[in-house]
Design an enzyme around this catalytic site. Structure first.
Site, short mmCIF file in Angstrom:
data_model
loop_
_atom_site.label_atom_id
_atom_site.label_comp_id
_atom_site.label_asym_id
_atom_site.label_seq_id
_atom_site.Cartn_x
_atom_site.Cartn_y
_atom_site.Cartn_z
N LYS A 89 0.81 -1.23 0.00
CA LYS A 89 0.00 0.00 0.00
C LYS A 89 0.84 1.27 0.00
CE LYS A 89 -4.40 -1.60 1.83
NZ LYS A 89 -4.16 -3.03 2.19
N GLU A 111 -9.82 7.36 3.84
CA GLU A 111 -10.72 6.59 4.69
C GLU A 111 -10.13 5.20 4.81
OE1 GLU A 111 -11.28 4.07 1.77
OE2 GLU A 111 -11.47 6.18 1.26
N SER A 370 1.74 -9.87 -0.98
CA SER A 370 1.37 -8.45 -0.83
C SER A 370 1.76 -7.86 0.52
CB SER A 370 -0.14 -8.29 -1.04
OG SER A 370 -0.87 -9.13 -0.17
C1 LIG Z 1 -4.98 -4.02 1.77
C2 LIG Z 1 -4.27 -5.28 1.49
C3 LIG Z 1 -4.68 -6.14 0.46
C4 LIG Z 1 -5.90 -5.92 -0.37
O1 LIG Z 1 -5.91 -4.78 -1.14
P1 LIG Z 1 -5.77 -4.81 -2.74
O2 LIG Z 1 -6.14 -3.44 -3.12
O3 LIG Z 1 -6.72 -5.84 -3.25
O4 LIG Z 1 -4.37 -5.16 -3.03
C5 LIG Z 1 -3.93 -7.28 0.20
N1 LIG Z 1 -2.84 -7.58 0.94
C6 LIG Z 1 -2.43 -6.78 1.96
C7 LIG Z 1 -1.23 -7.18 2.73
C8 LIG Z 1 -3.13 -5.62 2.26
O5 LIG Z 1 -2.71 -4.83 3.26
#
Ligand SMILES: *Cc1c(COP(=O)(O)O)cnc(C)c1O
Length: 384
Positions: A89, A111, A370
């Protein structure tokens, strides 16, 4: 493959269904994004912060023991979990704040539901010395008290929204009305590849760094492109970033994995929610339905418009996995690779556990990790 037919549309999906006052603000944002996105100074500044603050490039790690255990395709992990703040993010938060700076806007609002986007935004605001206001549903501030404290520690003001049901939707409404009132000095930093145009395009642009790197890295390591790229989908930002540079490589399969308790891509229908059209889970009145993923970051009844189109056109495939499969994947990756994944990322791993054994040793998979799982350890402890 060019997906954008008409600006802001991906096939029938996307668009901007908002009141005129907000449309004016969004059109101005779009014009500024177009102006700066290819600007050499802007690109250099973005890359500078990605390197010296976020810690990019992050590695593409060969998961040797997991590969051996599954006995099929070679598995590589794209390590967004190693970014500062522990997830993808921050890439987008920095990109949008740089855009705000160029637009002369000094106040950032956002938000957040689970708090992860709020923390990324507050982090980037602290580093740039920007005023930061985070709207959060009152219910969510109670459930995520530690993230509220983190944001405050980082200098953000967290506004608890009591209106409505005190959830994410109510926080979005408050943030939007703040934006319309204060657009002369305020930038609304959106956290995923969702919302009205131009946000899905902006978020994809900044998250595309993931596949820009992974493509270079996989060619260095394997001398070829991967068989498939796998990522989890909540709103779809890490997935679209992980897919972006492979969209034109038709031989590379693109696979999104969602929770079976929030199956917008596998069970959703075309609908207009939150100011744009996408595949969404809606009730008879057309209202977004509640979802119950164990991964807070995937708990969203819609999905980005580009994913909706990639699904409809068949370019990408999407599968749902269960909470049990995710919990198992969370533990297997921890034990075999020494990497505790975020519960969100564990969705991509869960699908990989089923998929990799069906492929041959010549196949190569890139799984987008992610985020890291530190934030989820307590929750998993309570569940097991
Ligand atoms: C917020 C988040 C997601 C989901 O958000 P996407 O916009 O679908 O990528 C996935 N993995 C992690 C670690 C997150 O913090």
């Amino acid at each position: 493959m060019s997906l954008v037919k008409e600006k802001g549309y991906f096939g029938q999906f996307g668009g901007s269904f908002v009141p005129p006052a907000l449309q004016e603000v969004l059109s101005n944002l779009d014009a500024n994004f177009e102006k700066y996105k290819d600007d050499e100074d802007f690109i250099q500044e973005f890359k500078y912060y990605l390197k010296d603050f976020v810690g990019r490039d992050n590695p593409l790690t060969f998961a040797k023991r997991l590969t051996e255990k599954l006995g099929g395709a070679k598995i590589y992990l794209k390590r967004e979990d190693l970014n500062h703040t522990g997830a993808h993010k921050i890439n987008n938060a920095i990109g949008q704040i740089l855009l705000a700076k160029r637009m002369g806007l000094k106040r950032i609002i956002a938000e957040t539901g689970a708090g992860q986007h709020g923390v990324a935004t507050a982090t980037a605001c602290a580093m740039f010395g920007m005023e930061c206001v985070i709207y959060m549903g009152a219910e969510d501030t109670k459930r995520q008290a530690l993230n509220v404290f983190r944001m405050e520690l980082l200098g953000a003001k967290v506004v608890s929204v009591e209106k409505g049901q005190g959830r994410l939707k109510d926080a979005v409404d408050e943030a939007l009305s703040d934006l319309v009132q204060n657009h002369e000095n305020t930038f609304y930093l959106l956290g995923s590849a969702v919302g009205p145009h131009p946000y899905p395009t902006i978020v994809k642009h900044f998250q595309s760094i993931i596949s820009e790197e992974s493509k270079r890295q996989i060619v260095e390591k394997e001398g070829k492109l991967p068989t498939a790229v796998i990522a989890c989908t909540g709103g779809g930002s890490n997935a679209i970033g992980a897919f972006a540079h492979y969209l034109d490589d038709e031989d590379v399969r693109l696979i999104g994995v969602e929770p079976d308790k929030a199956p917008s891509l596998t069970k959703g229908v075309p609908a207009e929610i939150h100011g744009f059209k996408c595949l969404a889970l809606i009730d008879e009145e057309g209202n977004p339905m509640p979802t119950y993923s164990i991964a807070a970051g995937l708990d969203y009844p819609g999905i980005g418009p580009e994913h909706s189109y990639l699904k409809e056109s068949g370019r990408a495939e999407y599968y749902a996995v269960s909470n049990e499969e995710v919990l198992e994947a969370f533990q297997i990756l921890s034990k075999t690779e020494g990497i505790i994944p975020a519960l969100e990322s564990a969705h991509a791993i869960a699908y990989t556990l089923k998929f990799a054994p069906t492929l041959s040793k010549d196949d190569v998979l890139i799984v987008n990790l992610s985020g890291r799982g530190d934030k989820d350890v307590q929750q998993v402890f309570d569940m097991l």
